[in-house]
Design an enzyme around this catalytic site. Sequence first.
Site, PDB file in Angstrom:
ATOM      1  N   HIS A 120       0.812  -1.217   0.000  1.00  0.00           N
ATOM      2  CA  HIS A 120       0.000   0.000   0.000  1.00  0.00           C
ATOM      3  C   HIS A 120       0.847   1.269   0.000  1.00  0.00           C
ATOM      4  CE1 HIS A 120       0.827   0.953   4.276  1.00  0.00           C
ATOM      5  NE2 HIS A 120       0.865  -0.358   4.417  1.00  0.00           N
ATOM      6  N   ASP A 121       0.397   2.242  -0.763  1.00  0.00           N
ATOM      7  CA  ASP A 121       0.961   3.593  -0.782  1.00  0.00           C
ATOM      8  C   ASP A 121       2.389   3.665  -1.309  1.00  0.00           C
ATOM      9  OD1 ASP A 121      -1.337   5.044   0.560  1.00  0.00           O
ATOM     10  OD2 ASP A 121      -0.835   3.611   2.141  1.00  0.00           O
ATOM     11  N   GLY A 138       5.053  -1.195   2.852  1.00  0.00           N
ATOM     12  CA  GLY A 138       4.247   0.006   2.656  1.00  0.00           C
ATOM     13  C   GLY A 138       5.050   1.281   2.510  1.00  0.00           C
TER      14      GLY A 138
END
Length: 256
Positions: A120-121, A138
């Site tokens: 994520h991200d 992440g």
Amino acid sequence: MNQISPLAVVDPSAKLGDNNIIGPFCVIDGNTVIGDNNKFYNGVTVHTGARIGNNNEFFPGASISTKPQDLKFRGEETLCVIGDNNSIRENVTISRGTASKGKTVVGSNNLLMENMHVAHDCELGSGLIIGNSTKFAGEVVVEDNAIVSATVLCHQFCRIGGYVMIQGGCRFSQDIPPYIIAGKEPTRFCGINIVGLRRRGFSNELIDMIHDTYRTIYACGIIKEGVEQARKKYPEVKEVEYICSFIENSKRGIIR
């Protein structure tokens, strides 16, 4: 005109461009936007929040815009943005963003090899080659034209500079500055990526300046002083400024 296998499942709300090929057993969720000339081989899943550009190739088992593997995720609406001309190989997983940044981004002209993971991200640039089974935690940032070999483990929040070469099997929790080779155990500076830079059109003179910049920085006991000396030596060389700014802005520190 799109070619959609009768064995594929495409949500009616998905927005498809033109000339896409969607193979059998693919699943395209709602709240997805797909451009033109993409090819999805059998068994590809595109989850909600995906925003995919043009001319990408997704191989069997790839899972795009998956739910983040983050316990802080509360179901907020986030995105997974993928550019153009990417080759995303078998069983690659790319998570969508969280409230932290709102989106995971993969640029253009990248090769993401089999079984690698983008959490994520993350923000991946363009012109990357990422090896089999490499894992980015992440909010990792990978800048343009980096080569990351197979089975590399990258800690969350790390930043990888442009034009680097990272040896297979490395694991690290600090930033890797641009233009270098990183390897060994523990992961450390192993010299300048001379072959890679020459292939990208860097002159011998510029490579020598980059090499001297790292000699200057690493020779100082205090990195900040080395950066200041490097700037004084090469005040108008943008590649040297890239190195210096990268190091100054590092939040996790750089490998030594």
